[in-house]
Enzyme design. Structure first.
Site, mmCIF file in Angstrom:
data_model
loop_
_atom_site.group_PDB
_atom_site.id
_atom_site.type_symbol
_atom_site.label_atom_id
_atom_site.label_comp_id
_atom_site.label_asym_id
_atom_site.label_seq_id
_atom_site.Cartn_x
_atom_site.Cartn_y
_atom_site.Cartn_z
ATOM 1 N N ASP A 4 38.431 38.031 45.531
ATOM 2 C CA ASP A 4 37.859 37.144 44.700
ATOM 3 C C ASP A 4 36.665 36.515 45.216
ATOM 4 O OD1 ASP A 4 37.674 36.365 41.740
ATOM 5 O OD2 ASP A 4 38.353 34.466 42.721
ATOM 6 N N GLY B 39 29.739 34.281 39.135
ATOM 7 C CA GLY B 39 28.911 34.583 37.791
ATOM 8 C C GLY B 39 27.592 34.109 37.234
ATOM 9 N N CYS C 37 38.433 40.224 40.575
ATOM 10 C CA CYS C 37 37.399 39.313 39.965
ATOM 11 C C CYS C 37 36.764 40.190 38.923
ATOM 12 C CB CYS C 37 36.720 39.216 41.079
ATOM 13 S SG CYS C 37 35.004 38.303 40.504
ATOM 14 N N ASN C 38 36.496 39.915 37.654
ATOM 15 C CA ASN C 38 35.919 40.705 36.640
ATOM 16 C C ASN C 38 34.342 40.729 36.826
ATOM 17 O OD1 ASN C 38 37.762 40.536 33.768
ATOM 18 N ND2 ASN C 38 38.291 39.026 35.267
ATOM 19 N N CYS D 14 38.068 36.243 32.830
ATOM 20 C CA CYS D 14 37.844 35.950 34.484
ATOM 21 C C CYS D 14 38.925 35.487 34.974
ATOM 22 C CB CYS D 14 36.871 34.573 34.437
ATOM 23 S SG CYS D 14 36.632 33.825 36.143
ATOM 24 N N THR D 15 39.102 35.776 36.232
ATOM 25 C CA THR D 15 40.669 35.748 36.765
ATOM 26 C C THR D 15 40.835 34.255 37.320
ATOM 27 O OG1 THR D 15 39.570 36.485 39.025
ATOM 28 C CG2 THR D 15 40.832 38.026 37.746
HETATM 29 N N1 DGL Z 1 37.221 35.192 39.405
HETATM 30 C C1 DGL Z 1 35.849 35.471 38.942
HETATM 31 C C2 DGL Z 1 36.086 36.669 37.646
HETATM 32 O O1 DGL Z 1 36.938 37.136 37.484
HETATM 33 C C3 DGL Z 1 34.853 34.612 38.945
HETATM 34 C C4 DGL Z 1 33.719 34.835 39.131
HETATM 35 C C5 DGL Z 1 32.747 33.766 39.704
HETATM 36 O O2 DGL Z 1 32.812 33.438 40.829
HETATM 37 O O3 DGL Z 1 31.987 33.246 38.873
HETATM 38 O O4 DGL Z 1 34.913 36.795 37.145
#
Ligand code: DGL
Length: 283
Positions: free
Chosen positions: A16, A49, A79-80, A190-191
């Site tokens: 992630d 993101g 991570c999405n 988002c995870t």
């Molecule tokens: N955990 C990531 C997700 O699932 C976070 C993304 C980020 O770093 O903005 O999208």
């Protein structure tokens, strides 16, 4: 001469941009307690993101190469944002590697909603991704659910920093309008967000709404990983000699990631700092 390790003895790589993947890791540990795991937090480049898609793809590829070099048998993009931006590329580059991605749970949300309105909380990058928009259109056509997309700018930063007040303030700003528009189901796209589920529930209750369902696909992702490993005869057997171990790597502070493991999921794995190849190219 030593024999090379058996393929099913190899670890599973989980990745992630930061601590969000711990919301997936906890389900993987519950469903696959005998597997060796390597967790990577690319915190030096978080959040993903607000970055362009090609940057997220380059980072994802760099981490995948790092983990491939450590001999992983499967890769979980926990991570999405990275899944939407890079999973197709990763599957092209690593055609023999079982790869599991995480996408916002639009399908289960469409099945759960009674009002027909579903709020989707995710990063800007996820909600702008072609892969996400195709999924949204497909599920809308099949179910007629209406998806209200809410980019949650700044929320990942607050969660990474353990800033509870900041998290709650942003959740009020992002969640309340969705409830006022009639959403009775919220997708945690988002995870990082399942890690602050109690704050989300608090904000919903405070706004005077009841019976709002929260959709988190962490358990389903772990189930998909079990299926892929089983299909490839890659499951590690419980009677294997060495106990399952977990190690973690971060592109930022090892102390901070250790603290997050402890606070968020109550474990203390060894954590090392590593450069995952900052100059990796996606093309
Ligand atoms: N955990 C990531 C997700 O699932 C976070 C993304 C980020 O770093 O903005 O999208």
């Amino acid at each position: 001469m030593m024999n090379p390790p058996l393929p099913h003895e190899a670890p599973i790589g989980i990745f992630d941009s930061g601590v969000g993947g711990l919301s997936i890791l906890r389900h993987i540990r519950a469903q696959l307690p005998h597997e060796h795991l390597v967790y990577v937090a690319d915190t030096g480049f978080a959040p993903y993101g607000d970055k362009p898609e090609h940057v997220v793809a380059e980072r994802s590829l760099a981490v995948a190469r790092f983990l491939a070099a450590r001999g992983i048998k499967a890769f979980v993009v926990a991570c999405n944002t990275a899944t939407i931006s890079a999973v197709t590329l990763l599957r092209e580059r690593f055609p023999d590697m079982p790869i599991v991605g995480v996408e916002p749970g639009l399908k289960p949300a469409a099945a759960a909603t009674r009002s027909g309105k579903v709020g989707v909380l995710a990063t800007e990058r996820t909600l702008a991704g072609d892969k996400f928009l195709r999924l949204r259109d497909q599920i809308t056509d099949a179910t007629h659910a209406q998806f209200l997309l809410q980019p949650c700018r700044g929320l990942v930063d607050c969660i990474e920093a353990g800033d509870t007040d900041g998290t709650t303030a942003l959740l009020r700003r992002y969640v309340t309008p969705l409830l006022e528009e009639g959403a009775d189901t919220l997708v945690l796209g988002c995870t990082h967000y399942p890690l602050v589920k109690s704050s989300i529930e608090h904000v919903i209750a405070e706004a005077g709404h009841e019976g709002v369902a929260l959709v988190d696909t962490g358990e389903a992702v772990a189930r998909q990983l079990v299926r892929l490993l089983a299909t490839g005869s890659l499951l590690r057997t419980p009677d294997a000699v060495a106990p399952a171990h977990l190690e973690a790597f971060t592109s930022a502070s090892a102390t901070a990631l250790s603290a997050a493991f402890n606070t968020l999921i109550g474990i203390d794995p060894p954590v090392q700092e590593a450069d995952f190849g900052a100059n990796a190219q996606a093309a």
